[in-house]
Design an enzyme around this catalytic site. Sequence first.
Site, PDB file in Angstrom:
ATOM      1  N   CYS A 174       6.535  -0.549   9.458  1.00  8.08           N
ATOM      2  CA  CYS A 174       5.432  -0.725  10.497  1.00  8.08           C
ATOM      3  C   CYS A 174       5.895  -0.729  11.771  1.00  8.08           C
ATOM      4  O   CYS A 174       5.146  -0.037  12.721  1.00  8.08           O
ATOM      5  CB  CYS A 174       4.879  -2.119  10.197  1.00  8.08           C
ATOM      6  SG  CYS A 174       4.083  -2.601   8.693  1.00  8.08           S
TER       7      CYS A 174
HETATM    8  C1  BEZ Z   1       7.638  -2.365   6.335  1.00  6.97           C
HETATM    9  O1  BEZ Z   1       7.182  -2.164   7.282  1.00  6.97           O
HETATM   10  O2  BEZ Z   1       8.887  -1.815   6.254  1.00  6.97           O
HETATM   11  C2  BEZ Z   1       7.102  -3.067   5.173  1.00  6.97           C
HETATM   12  C3  BEZ Z   1       6.349  -3.848   5.171  1.00  6.97           C
HETATM   13  C4  BEZ Z   1       5.803  -4.581   4.117  1.00  6.97           C
HETATM   14  C5  BEZ Z   1       6.347  -4.412   2.655  1.00  6.97           C
HETATM   15  C6  BEZ Z   1       7.133  -3.350   2.737  1.00  6.97           C
HETATM   16  C7  BEZ Z   1       7.694  -2.626   3.805  1.00  6.97           C
END
Ligand code: BEZ
Length: 211
Positions: A45
């Site tokens: 994210c």
């Molecule tokens: C991420 O943004 O890396 C992420 C967010 C939620 C679950 C898995 C990865």
Amino acid sequence: MALLLGDVAPDFEADTTIGKIHFHEWLGKSWGVLFSHPKDYTPVCTTELGATAKLKNEFARRGVKVIGLSVDSVQDHVGWKRDIEQTQGATVEFPMIADPDMRVANLYGMIHPNASDRFTVRSVFVIDPNKKVRMTLNYPASAGRNFDEILRVVDSLQLTDRHKVATPVNWKQGDDVIIVPSVSNEEAKKLFPEGWKEIKPYLRVVRQPRD
Ligand code: BEZ
């Protein structure tokens, strides 16, 4: 029931990093990109938000307002923005919706319970100036999206609206486009006086119109 292309994008009120907004009022006459990310302070994210912030001028050039959403609080969004700035070298200037009770997320079908009942998936909605949903996508939490592709779809939609052309596979700016099937050859003569290449009666290729 999932939101379908052509549906009116549901209106809502929500707290965001720029204060409370009424979604339709905030959109005004602009195009909109509403996208969800699963969670603040997570790695994928963080890269997505940084990349989207860097595309600020590209979205603005197309008349598109961008808004993010997650189940986190405004306070979390604000704190995380500093990390994005530090790690991605970009300032998130578009608003982020705080949706801890998942009200907006449920309205837009961003919660896919068999993936997670606590976080949104990575959804994107492209909304046109008539508030109609023109594109949707859902990615899993583990796969970061390609926001250049979202710009590409906006370009395609805007070309279709302005010029009655569609864009072929892997089209990019400046490539030839296709006259939409609903345009007769008689109408096409008026719209494309320089002519087109008819590969098949249903496959009529024309130079990309310039606005
Ligand atoms: C991420 O943004 O890396 C992420 C967010 C939620 C679950 C898995 C990865």
